[in-house]
Design a protein around this motif. Structure first.
Motif, PDB file in Angstrom:
ATOM      1  N   ARG A  21       0.843  -1.194   0.000  1.00 29.27           N
ATOM      2  CA  ARG A  21       0.000   0.000   0.000  1.00 29.27           C
ATOM      3  C   ARG A  21       0.880   1.246   0.000  1.00 29.27           C
ATOM      4  N   VAL A  65       1.658   4.713   1.127  1.00 29.52           N
ATOM      5  CA  VAL A  65       1.290   5.530   2.276  1.00 29.52           C
ATOM      6  C   VAL A  65       2.212   6.744   2.292  1.00 29.52           C
ATOM      7  N   THR A  66       1.932   7.666   3.181  1.00 36.35           N
ATOM      8  CA  THR A  66       2.761   8.865   3.276  1.00 36.35           C
ATOM      9  C   THR A  66       4.211   8.495   3.554  1.00 36.35           C
ATOM     10  N   TYR A 109       5.750   2.914   1.832  1.00 37.88           N
ATOM     11  CA  TYR A 109       4.861   1.790   1.556  1.00 37.88           C
ATOM     12  C   TYR A 109       4.683   0.939   2.813  1.00 37.88           C
ATOM     13  N   GLU A 125      -0.414  -0.603  -4.574  1.00 37.06           N
ATOM     14  CA  GLU A 125      -1.818  -0.221  -4.519  1.00 37.06           C
ATOM     15  C   GLU A 125      -1.919   1.227  -4.060  1.00 37.06           C
ATOM     16  N   GLU A 126      -2.468   2.081  -4.927  1.00 40.49           N
ATOM     17  CA  GLU A 126      -2.607   3.488  -4.592  1.00 40.49           C
ATOM     18  C   GLU A 126      -3.750   3.689  -3.604  1.00 40.49           C
ATOM     19  N   GLU A 127      -3.853   4.893  -3.088  1.00 42.36           N
ATOM     20  CA  GLU A 127      -4.846   5.182  -2.047  1.00 42.36           C
ATOM     21  C   GLU A 127      -6.263   4.849  -2.488  1.00 42.36           C
ATOM     22  N   GLY A 128      -6.571   5.046  -3.746  1.00 45.11           N
ATOM     23  CA  GLY A 128      -7.910   4.764  -4.245  1.00 45.11           C
ATOM     24  C   GLY A 128      -8.164   3.300  -4.543  1.00 45.11           C
ATOM     25  N   ARG A 180      -0.585   0.969  -9.357  1.00 45.71           N
ATOM     26  CA  ARG A 180       0.313   1.908 -10.027  1.00 45.71           C
ATOM     27  C   ARG A 180       0.850   1.262 -11.301  1.00 45.71           C
TER      28      ARG A 180
END
Length: 352
Positions: A87, A89-90, A93, A118-121, A125
């Motif tokens: 994922r 994340v800020t 990952y 996996e992007e935030e939505g 990617r």
């Protein structure tokens, strides 16, 4: 032994000089792996895998590479890509999952994992080819949990075990990719080769070393062995001819591969990595080398007779090692099809 390998800098053959490596030529690399494999294929396998992982040092930021390889016994291990996702994340990952076939993981100081991102939505990617791209994520080895799973017929000494990550955070700076060689930081001729191409050179080196050691052992055996109802093996025209053929085939395959990687190294441009037709040449040379070595090992094992079936003989373990290597992705016969497609005018969008 591990300390001696590090002191000899054998895990730094493909690491950039800027990060504390030796950045040798592909031909020198092949010869080094081959020589070690003559003595122990598992050690050679872990050496080539450790060097292949060190290629990431040509892609990540220089300060990060120097930090990882500042330790004189630094070693990165990872398993091949699978379907696991990390994922975004800020700042980096989060990764969880299990990966297998991590050769050298028991000696690693850093572990890596290949993940789809996996992007935030929730979407994946994409890389520049318009496909979901694999990201290499690096963390200290203490963040991984190793699993004792490696129980095989050959290359048993590699301890190519499995491992898991559980919500491990990996900073962006400790991540990279190996699908797009144009994104390399280092532009020396060694890094015009793709990760996959140099990986295949390493497997070819292991295969050559095993086959060479087996052929040498057969020649020594033939000087004394006289099979029942037959004369001394060394006096048999059949044995003489087959040994000569094996020697010629091995030598020719080795010379062919060295010519390919040597020519491409000398002609490499810092402006861009090698193009797909040249990548196909490397793949062809490596595939031919591996298959030729397997054939030589099979001939030797059969020719050794019952001397080949006992543990501790010069043949038995090497035969098992070779036929573990033969099942690895670099040994696929399908590589000939992929290269033939290019030779006949095909233009694949991706070929690594």
């Amino acid at each position: 032994m591990l300390t001696a390998l590090h002191e000899a800098r054998l895990f730094r053959l493909l690491l950039p000089r800027s990060a504390g490596g030796d950045e040798v030529t592909p031909g020198q690399y092949l010869a080094a792996i081959e020589e070690v494999a003559r003595h122990d294929a598992s050690v050679a396998w872990n050496l080539f895998v450790g060097n292949s992982s060190a290629l990431v040092g040509a892609y990540i930021a220089l300060d990060v590479a120097r930090d990882i390889w500042r330790d004189p016994q630094a070693l990165v291990a990872w398993g091949p890509p699978n379907a696991h996702r990390a994922r975004a994340v800020t700042g980096g990952y989060r990764a969880s999952g299990r990966w297998d076939f991590a050769s050298g993981c028991r000696a690693a100081t850093w572990m890596g994992a290949h993940c789809l991102v996996e992007e935030e939505g929730g979407g994946l990617r994409l890389n520049r080819y318009g496909r979901p791209g694999q990201r290499i994520l690096l963390c200290p080895a203490s963040e991984a949990v190793l699993l004792d799973t490696w129980d095989t017929i050959g290359l048993r000494g590699t301890a190519s075990d499995s491992y898991t990550f559980d919500e491990v955070f990996i900073p962006e700076a400790h991540s990279s990719q190996r699908e797009d060689p144009s994104l390399r930081r280092e532009t020396g001729p060694l890094y015009s080769f793709t990760h996959a191409g140099l990986y295949a050179v390493g497997v070819a080196g292991v295969a050559f070393g095993i086959a060479r050691a087996m052929l040498e052992a057969l020649v020594e055996l033939a000087t004394t062995k006289a099979p029942r109802n037959l004369g001394r093996m060394a006096d048999s025209p059949t044995v003489q001819a087959e040994v000569a053929r094996a020697e010629a085939r091995l030598g020719a395959a080795r010379a062919y591969l060295l010519d390919i990687v040597g020519t491409l190294y000398e002609s490499a441009s810092p402006a861009a990595p090698m193009d797909i037709p040249d990548r196909a040449k490397v793949r062809l040379g490596c595939t031919h080398a591996i298959h030729t070595a397997i054939e030589a090992a099979d001939f030797v094992y059969k020719a050794s007779g019952v001397d080949g079936i006992f543990p501790g003989s010069p043949f038995e373990r090497r035969f098992r090692d070779m036929h573990t290597l033969s099942q690895q992705i670099q040994s696929r016969g399908a590589h000939y099809e992929a290269v033939g497609h290019i030779l006949l005018g095909g233009k694949p969008a991706v070929f690594l």
